[in-house]
Design a protein around this motif. Structure first.
Motif, PDB file in Angstrom:
ATOM      1  N   GLU A 159      67.877  30.479  31.475  1.00 30.89           N
ATOM      2  CA  GLU A 159      67.095  30.041  32.564  1.00 30.89           C
ATOM      3  C   GLU A 159      65.779  28.734  32.122  1.00 30.89           C
ATOM      4  N   SER A 160      65.983  28.742  30.990  1.00 29.16           N
ATOM      5  CA  SER A 160      64.189  26.967  30.775  1.00 29.16           C
ATOM      6  C   SER A 160      65.501  26.313  30.669  1.00 29.16           C
ATOM      7  N   LEU A 161      65.332  26.065  30.298  1.00 27.05           N
ATOM      8  CA  LEU A 161      67.136  24.836  30.454  1.00 27.05           C
ATOM      9  C   LEU A 161      67.504  24.224  31.726  1.00 27.05           C
ATOM     10  N   ARG A 162      68.419  25.173  32.684  1.00 27.18           N
ATOM     11  CA  ARG A 162      68.045  25.108  34.176  1.00 27.18           C
ATOM     12  C   ARG A 162      66.821  24.729  34.859  1.00 27.18           C
ATOM     13  N   ALA A 163      66.226  25.536  34.423  1.00 26.47           N
ATOM     14  CA  ALA A 163      64.504  24.766  34.945  1.00 26.47           C
ATOM     15  C   ALA A 163      64.152  23.666  34.565  1.00 26.47           C
ATOM     16  N   GLU A 164      64.464  23.042  33.402  1.00 21.02           N
ATOM     17  CA  GLU A 164      64.415  21.054  33.262  1.00 21.02           C
ATOM     18  C   GLU A 164      65.501  20.264  33.907  1.00 21.02           C
ATOM     19  N   GLY A 165      66.515  20.977  34.725  1.00 20.55           N
ATOM     20  CA  GLY A 165      67.213  21.004  34.987  1.00 20.55           C
ATOM     21  C   GLY A 165      68.294  20.390  34.758  1.00 20.55           C
ATOM     22  N   TYR A 166      69.707  20.710  33.513  1.00 20.07           N
ATOM     23  CA  TYR A 166      70.359  21.016  32.413  1.00 20.07           C
ATOM     24  C   TYR A 166      71.099  21.971  34.032  1.00 20.07           C
ATOM     25  N   ALA A 167      72.723  21.365  34.249  1.00 17.64           N
ATOM     26  CA  ALA A 167      73.221  22.083  34.814  1.00 17.64           C
ATOM     27  C   ALA A 167      74.413  23.276  33.872  1.00 17.64           C
ATOM     28  N   VAL A 168      73.680  24.420  33.493  1.00 21.38           N
ATOM     29  CA  VAL A 168      73.998  25.201  32.386  1.00 21.38           C
ATOM     30  C   VAL A 168      74.522  26.652  32.721  1.00 21.38           C
ATOM     31  N   THR A 169      75.523  26.772  32.592  1.00 16.08           N
ATOM     32  CA  THR A 169      75.908  28.680  32.703  1.00 16.08           C
ATOM     33  C   THR A 169      75.815  29.210  31.353  1.00 16.08           C
ATOM     34  N   LEU A 188      79.209  10.999  33.291  1.00 10.71           N
ATOM     35  CA  LEU A 188      79.056  12.244  33.710  1.00 10.71           C
ATOM     36  C   LEU A 188      77.595  12.460  33.947  1.00 10.71           C
ATOM     37  N   GLU A 189      77.245  11.991  35.000  1.00 10.38           N
ATOM     38  CA  GLU A 189      75.969  11.460  35.338  1.00 10.38           C
ATOM     39  C   GLU A 189      75.494  13.124  35.164  1.00 10.38           C
ATOM     40  N   ASN A 190      75.268  14.444  35.301  1.00 10.05           N
ATOM     41  CA  ASN A 190      74.930  15.523  35.829  1.00 10.05           C
ATOM     42  C   ASN A 190      75.922  16.533  35.186  1.00 10.05           C
ATOM     43  N   PRO A 191      76.885  16.543  33.571  1.00  5.84           N
ATOM     44  CA  PRO A 191      77.742  17.662  33.209  1.00  5.84           C
ATOM     45  C   PRO A 191      76.753  18.783  33.674  1.00  5.84           C
ATOM     46  N   ARG A 192      78.117  19.654  33.327  1.00  8.50           N
ATOM     47  CA  ARG A 192      77.958  21.154  33.822  1.00  8.50           C
ATOM     48  C   ARG A 192      78.245  21.852  32.337  1.00  8.50           C
ATOM     49  N   LEU A 193      77.766  22.163  31.677  1.00 11.87           N
ATOM     50  CA  LEU A 193      77.965  23.607  29.850  1.00 11.87           C
ATOM     51  C   LEU A 193      77.859  24.629  30.608  1.00 11.87           C
ATOM     52  N   ALA A 194      78.255  24.911  29.867  1.00 11.82           N
ATOM     53  CA  ALA A 194      79.008  26.846  29.789  1.00 11.82           C
ATOM     54  C   ALA A 194      78.711  27.288  28.433  1.00 11.82           C
ATOM     55  N   VAL A 195      77.621  28.410  28.233  1.00 12.53           N
ATOM     56  CA  VAL A 195      77.427  28.395  26.736  1.00 12.53           C
ATOM     57  C   VAL A 195      77.966  29.768  26.877  1.00 12.53           C
ATOM     58  N   ALA A 196      79.184  29.971  25.463  1.00  8.25           N
ATOM     59  CA  ALA A 196      79.283  31.282  25.386  1.00  8.25           C
ATOM     60  C   ALA A 196      78.382  32.223  24.722  1.00  8.25           C
ATOM     61  N   GLY A 197      78.137  33.497  25.180  1.00 14.27           N
ATOM     62  CA  GLY A 197      77.776  34.580  24.368  1.00 14.27           C
ATOM     63  C   GLY A 197      78.808  34.866  22.657  1.00 14.27           C
ATOM     64  N   ARG A 249      68.551  25.296  22.374  1.00 13.18           N
ATOM     65  CA  ARG A 249      68.642  24.165  23.369  1.00 13.18           C
ATOM     66  C   ARG A 249      69.126  22.666  22.800  1.00 13.18           C
ATOM     67  N   ASP A 250      68.434  22.351  21.294  1.00 11.49           N
ATOM     68  CA  ASP A 250      69.060  21.359  21.389  1.00 11.49           C
ATOM     69  C   ASP A 250      70.266  20.697  21.032  1.00 11.49           C
ATOM     70  N   ALA A 251      71.335  22.077  21.676  1.00  7.56           N
ATOM     71  CA  ALA A 251      72.877  21.513  21.524  1.00  7.56           C
ATOM     72  C   ALA A 251      73.493  21.083  22.981  1.00  7.56           C
ATOM     73  N   VAL A 252      72.295  22.127  24.239  1.00  8.61           N
ATOM     74  CA  VAL A 252      72.236  21.902  25.284  1.00  8.61           C
ATOM     75  C   VAL A 252      71.739  20.281  25.778  1.00  8.61           C
ATOM     76  N   ASP A 298      82.098  20.907  31.309  1.00  7.82           N
ATOM     77  CA  ASP A 298      82.546  19.763  31.573  1.00  7.82           C
ATOM     78  C   ASP A 298      82.732  20.064  30.136  1.00  7.82           C
ATOM     79  N   ALA A 299      81.798  21.132  29.494  1.00  9.14           N
ATOM     80  CA  ALA A 299      81.772  21.118  27.819  1.00  9.14           C
ATOM     81  C   ALA A 299      81.325  22.711  27.868  1.00  9.14           C
ATOM     82  N   ALA A 300      81.917  23.247  26.524  1.00 12.77           N
ATOM     83  CA  ALA A 300      81.942  24.614  26.633  1.00 12.77           C
ATOM     84  C   ALA A 300      81.017  24.582  24.853  1.00 12.77           C
ATOM     85  N   ILE A 301      79.565  25.088  25.158  1.00  8.95           N
ATOM     86  CA  ILE A 301      78.480  25.558  24.203  1.00  8.95           C
ATOM     87  C   ILE A 301      79.020  26.287  23.468  1.00  8.95           C
TER      88      ILE A 301
END
Length: 324
Positions: free
Chosen positions: A225-235, A192-201, A176-179, A253-256
């Motif tokens: 899923e909880s981060l997406r509910a907060e409004g973050y564009a994370v997959t 980047l107004e709403n940066p797109r973040l992709a999380v690696a398994g 959560r902190d990283a995202v 825009d960045a890979a976590i």
């Protein structure tokens, strides 16, 4: 560009830092004024130097000579041979650079490479690396390390720890902190107004439904899923082995990433000489070249300054964005 120059801390003077600083000035000159903070005696022989009393003077002198804010070291610098007597001064230069940018005398801090073991042996340096020490100087700020290059930005959620320690250290709170820190940093310093973040398994094939590991199912999916509910564009979580080809990189825009090498192998493969280390979450801008002290080639005149030049340029851009 910001009205204040970038501050470049000297790093380990026995490494390639002084050499690439001189080469960076030869390339950038007045187009990107920066201040080298260190002992001028450590710079390569023949480097044109202008010693200054305050960073603002660099703006008028950078076209003719490398502006240097002197910081005395107790010993000479022998290429490839770190001197324990200089360790404390290396650490003090970093702290002085932070103080300058915190007071607004520099637009950003760019740090030349240090050697953690040399600092530990010589001065009892108690931090795993630059990132953790800068967070300490900033009052214990929560930070993440981002490596940036044209076409790819990566964030290792865990950094300088052994691989066998990663599963215990990589927790929902760490993810959560990283995202959050990455998203806020990309918005504030990269526009980047709403940066797109992709999380690696964490596991191969992102766990493959639990067949190759359970962390993805147990907590990574609910956390994302909880981060997406907060409004973050994370997959994610996504299989790390298919995240870094060109078409995949275009979707974020960045890979976590879960751990150090999962993040650094792809960026160093794609952009070995252009990668920049960025610390997000600090109350000031900090960048660094994405390489070490390179003791094996120090003093030979062959070190490539490309990563440092990229780090100085990015520092200036981020500093201007933050002030703006």
């Amino acid at each position: 560009m910001s009205l204040a120059p970038v501050i470049l801390s000297c790093g380990d003077p026995s490494g390639i830092g002084p050499e690439i600083a001189a080469k960076a000035w030869e390339t950038l000159g007045a187009s990107l004024p920066f201040v080298w903070l260190g002992d001028p005696a450590h710079l390569p022989r023949g480097t044109r130097v202008r010693e200054i009393a305050e960073p603002a003077e660099a703006l008028s002198h950078a076209g003719a000579a490398l502006p240097v804010l002197p910081h005395a070291f107790p010993e000479a610098a022998l290429p490839g041979q770190p001197d324990p007597a200089n360790a404390r001064a290396v650490i003090d230069v970093i702290a002085r650079g932070v103080d300058l940018v915190m007071r607004g005398e520099g637009s950003a801090l760019c740090t030349a490479p240090i050697h953690k073991k040399a600092l530990k042996d010589g001065a009892g340096f108690a931090f795993p690396g630059h990132t953790e020490y800068l967070a300490h100087l900033a009052g214990g700020a929560k930070v993440v390390m981002m490596l940036a290059a044209p076409g790819l930005r990566v964030v290792p959620a865990t950094i300088h720890i052994a691989l066998h320690d990663v599963p215990a250290a990589f927790t929902p709170e760490v993810l959560r902190d990283a995202v959050r820190i990455t998203a806020e940093g990309l918005a504030r310093d990269f526009g980047l107004e709403n940066p797109r973040l992709a999380v690696a398994g964490l596991n191969p094939h992102a766990g493959e439904g639990g067949a190759m590991g359970h962390e993805e199912q147990d907590w990574m999916i609910p956390t994302i899923e909880s981060l997406r509910a907060e409004g973050y564009a994370v997959t994610g979580p996504l299989p790390a082995d298919t995240m870094f080809h060109a078409a995949a990189r275009a979707r974020y825009d960045a890979a976590i990433c879960a751990y150090h090498d999962q993040a650094l192998i792809p960026i160093k493969t794609l952009a070995f000489d252009e990668g920049v280390n960025v610390t997000l979450g600090l109350p000031f801008v900090r960048t660094s070249p994405d390489h070490g002290t390179a003791y094996d080639i120090a003093g030979r005149g062959v070190a490539n300054p490309s990563s440092l030049i990229a780090a100085l340029k990015l520092a200036a851009q981020m500093g201007a964005a933050r002030r703006g």
